[in-house]
Design an enzyme around this catalytic site. Structure first.
Site, PDB file in Angstrom:
ATOM      1  N   GLU A 194     134.805 146.060  23.763  1.00  0.00           N
ATOM      2  CA  GLU A 194     136.183 146.467  23.426  1.00  0.00           C
ATOM      3  C   GLU A 194     136.497 146.413  21.932  1.00  0.00           C
ATOM      4  OE1 GLU A 194     135.408 144.300  25.860  1.00  0.00           O
ATOM      5  OE2 GLU A 194     135.785 145.577  27.614  1.00  0.00           O
ATOM      6  N   ARG A 244     131.253 153.325  36.430  1.00  0.00           N
ATOM      7  CA  ARG A 244     129.868 153.358  35.940  1.00  0.00           C
ATOM      8  C   ARG A 244     129.076 154.508  36.556  1.00  0.00           C
ATOM      9  NH1 ARG A 244     128.405 147.114  34.508  1.00  0.00           N
ATOM     10  NH2 ARG A 244     130.476 146.291  34.911  1.00  0.00           N
ATOM     11  N   GLU A 255     134.206 149.550  39.962  1.00  0.00           N
ATOM     12  CA  GLU A 255     132.943 149.496  39.217  1.00  0.00           C
ATOM     13  C   GLU A 255     132.068 150.703  39.496  1.00  0.00           C
ATOM     14  OE1 GLU A 255     132.108 147.622  36.913  1.00  0.00           O
ATOM     15  OE2 GLU A 255     133.248 145.769  37.099  1.00  0.00           O
ATOM     16  N   ASP A 264     144.353 146.201  32.149  1.00  0.00           N
ATOM     17  CA  ASP A 264     143.938 147.022  31.003  1.00  0.00           C
ATOM     18  C   ASP A 264     143.744 148.522  31.204  1.00  0.00           C
ATOM     19  OD1 ASP A 264     141.657 146.533  32.479  1.00  0.00           O
ATOM     20  OD2 ASP A 264     140.539 145.561  30.888  1.00  0.00           O
TER      21      ASP A 264
HETATM   22  C1  DMJ Z   1     133.377 147.635  31.256  1.00  0.00           C
HETATM   23  O1  DMJ Z   1     132.839 147.745  32.514  1.00  0.00           O
HETATM   24  C2  DMJ Z   1     134.572 148.516  31.081  1.00  0.00           C
HETATM   25  O2  DMJ Z   1     134.887 148.640  29.742  1.00  0.00           O
HETATM   26  C3  DMJ Z   1     135.775 147.981  31.783  1.00  0.00           C
HETATM   27  O3  DMJ Z   1     136.908 148.762  31.552  1.00  0.00           O
HETATM   28  C4  DMJ Z   1     136.050 146.576  31.297  1.00  0.00           C
HETATM   29  N1  DMJ Z   1     134.933 145.733  31.390  1.00  0.00           N
HETATM   30  C5  DMJ Z   1     133.643 146.187  30.977  1.00  0.00           C
HETATM   31  C6  DMJ Z   1     133.290 145.844  29.559  1.00  0.00           C
HETATM   32  O4  DMJ Z   1     133.794 144.705  29.067  1.00  0.00           O
END
Ligand code: DMJ
Length: 630
Positions: free
Chosen positions: A520, A260, A256, A386
């Protein structure tokens, strides 16, 4: 995706607990690198901070709020184009201006921040109406900054991506208004905290970032910048400069913080050239390194940012989407610092994964950082897996298509996914199921909907025979994700939708019906729009935007909702920072022309922070054949 790892196992327990709801947030997906290209500091300065004798002045404002000086800056071959945003100055500067006309051409180093964007060519006298103000650009000479070996491409085309058709322009303005609204409310009720709780009108800090604060600020920097919300950008920048403390002692999620904070700061630096972002991101990068102190070098999910220990518990599994989603940012960290350590760390991860046995060619979601072996054989292109896949193809693209290993790994993984996970529902919808040791779970998470865009951008770089097929697959998945929205009364999609027991892209289970402002689906609309220009993607984006306005907008900000099928809407009281970083940015790009952050020059990290492609002929030593070790 945000997943909590429990002793010895990965659990699908979300890290966030908005209200009474336990949300399984999943952080998404990664892959590679490339060296050399950018910016030594001095080079960057030359790119971003030129001496210009040009100036532009907003002569008046309709509401008399302020006058904005404009001081053109440039990237490369740039001129001052018609402006649709002004330049911004710090609030203190603004308030002292008393709304008087300014003709300040001091430039950024004097505290003036130019939000003027660039295009190629020479500037002539331009007059445009923007936000109700007449802007006169009097740039007299073109600014031409050439780098010896390479050039960082400007993020804006001739007209800041301003769409030519009035409807898209109006829609884009609407997105910008939503961003300003989200920002204003965050500022009012939660300034400096990580996220806004709009119902309770306060902030949420949570434990995800281990004591780091201001997640919404860092996540918003580039969105504010590209939207031309200059005053807000300036506030954000000042907060980062004065208040962002990076040496906090709590346990932070490596993933995270990376996507971010590292991604947000890198991107802000590349877009604006402001040294403060570089300083901060370099400091933060260093603080993340202890996470890699494991027997295998596969990092822990958590790290103590005070730099003393991994912060992790060696008994915990490491999650594929977490340790597999570092590559883009870490390669850029090496690029900025000229210290190879960051690239070495992520290359080691890749090497390890590449040589491991993979069941049916698939990558399981959890790995033991001590033994280096898979913990189980669960596979998902959504939660827990993912962004690993996403970063493979994006690593290839960010390396200016030199990272052949990332490319090979991506297409091999995609082949295995197609063979084992991609399904057609009885009603003809294409979806990507999950896999549990060979048994399919016929569901897709909202998170997995990013894959439409990912497969789309990968299509054109695969073998010519598979190109159309992959583009069709991308379109089909995006269509299915749109169906998951269309089949709800709110027109927002659930967290998980299923294809079993009669369900077709719907969420029979009550605890899977929430929508937490995730990006997404609109992310895939944006990519598919760029790739095909099929107008349906803009229409679908607009539908989503209208639904957000109707159901998620409160008087005090945006909030997720508990049940997308509910007729009475309940809110989760959280304006996620990724709503500002991703959802609104992707919508804005969807309604912009393609020359705003063109995909050939920029790669978006998994939190939608744009990172520049590193041109192959830009480096000091491109002949190094060992750049992408297998
Ligand atoms: C975001 O923090 C990023 O896109 C991450 O890859 C997946 N989850 C959240 C949004 O859903």
């Amino acid at each position: 995706m945000i997943f909590k790892t429990l002793a010895g196992k990965t659990s699908v327990v979300g890290l966030r607990l908005p209200q009474t709801f336990i949300f399984l947030l999943v952080l998404g997906s990664l892959g590679f690198g490339a060296l050399f290209f950018l910016p030594e500091t001095s080079r960057l300065k030359r790119i971003f901070q030129h001496n210009s004798d040009s100036s532009a002045v907003i002569t008046d404002s309709v509401n008399g709020q302020r006058a904005q000086p404009i001081s053109p800056i440039g990237y490369g071959l740039i001129r001052a184009p018609p402006l649709d945003i002004g330049v911004l100055r710090s609030k203190s500067q603004l308030s002292s201006s008393n709304g008087k006309q300014r003709n300040n051409n001091k430039g950024r180093s004097q505290g003036t921040v130019s939000m003027e964007h660039m295009s190629e060519g020479d500037a002539a006298d331009n007059k445009v109406h923007t936000r109700g103000v007449v802007v006169s650009s009097r740039a007299r000479s073109p600014v031409r900054v050439k780098l010896r070996n390479c050039m960082l491409k400007p993020p804006y085309g001739a007209n800041y991506g301003k769409p030519s058709d009035p409807e898209s322009l109006q829609r884009r303005e609407k997105v910008k208004e939503m961003m300003k609204f989200a920002w204003d409310n965050y500022k009012r009720y939660a300034w400096g905290e990580n996220e806004l709780r709009p119902l309770s009108r306060n902030g949420n800090d949570g434990r995800t970032f281990g004591g780091l604060r201001g997640a919404s600020i860092v996540d918003s920097l580039d969105t504010l910048y590209i939207m031309g919300l200059g005053e807000e950008y300036q506030e954000a920048k000042e907060w980062v400069e004065n208040n962002l403390n990076l040496s906090v002692g709590g346990e932070a999620s490596l993933f995270e913080v990376n996507i971010r904070y590292v991604g947000g700061l890198l991107s802000a630096y590349y877009l604006t050239g402001e040294e403060v972002f570089k300083r901060k991101v370099v400091e933060l990068g260093r603080n993340l390194l202890p996470a890699f102190n494991t027997p295998t070098g596969i990092p822990h999910g958590v790290v103590n940012l005070a730099g003393r220990s991994t912060g992790g518990d060696l008994g915990r599994s490491s999650v594929l989407a977490e340790f597999g989603t570092l590559h883009l940012e870490f390669v850029h960290l090496s690029e900025l610092t000229k210290d190879p350590i960051y690239t070495e760390k992520v290359m080691n991860i890749r090497k390890h994964l590449n040589q491991l046995d993979k069941p049916h060619g698939l990558y399981p979601n959890a790995l033991n950082p001590v033994s280096g072996n898979w913990e189980q054989h669960y596979v998902s292109i959504g939660a827990l897996g993912d962004s690993f896949y996403e970063y493979l193809i994006k690593s290839y693209l960010m390396s200016d298509r030199t990272d052949e290993v990332a490319k090979r790994m991506y297409y091999a993984a995609l082949e295995a996914i197609e063979k084992n996970l991609v399904q057609r529902s009885p009603g003809g919808l294409i979806y990507v199921a999950e896999w549990r040791g060979g048994i399919l779970d016929h569901k897709m998470g909202h998170l997995a909907c990013f894959s439409g865009g990912m497969i789309g951008i990968g299509a054109e770089h695969g073998s010519p025979e598979t190109r159309q097929h992959q583009l069709d697959l991308a379109a089909n998945i995006t269509h299915t994700c749109h169906e998951s929205y269309r089949r709800t009364p709110t027109k927002l999609g659930p967290e998980v939708f299923r294809f079993d027991d009669g369900a077709e892209a719907t969420a029979p289970r009550v605890n899977e019906r929430h929508y937490i402002l995730r990006p997404e689906v609109v992310e895939s609309y944006m990519y598919m729009w760029r790739l095909t220009h099929d107008p349906k993607y803009r229409e679908w984006g607009w539908e989503a935007l209208e639904a957000l306005e109707r159901h998620c907008r409160l008087a005090t900000g945006f909030s997720g909702i508990i049940d997308v099928y509910g007729h009475i809407i309940q809110h989760d009281n959280l304006q996620q920072s990724f709503f500002l970083a991703e959802t609104l940015k992707y919508l804005y790009l969807l309604f912009s022309d393609d020359d705003l952050l063109p995909l050939k020059d920029w790669v978006f990290n998994t939190e939608a922070h744009p990172l520049p492609v590193i041109p192959r002929n830009c480096s000091q030593k491109t002949e190094d054949t060992d750049r992408w070790p297998a």
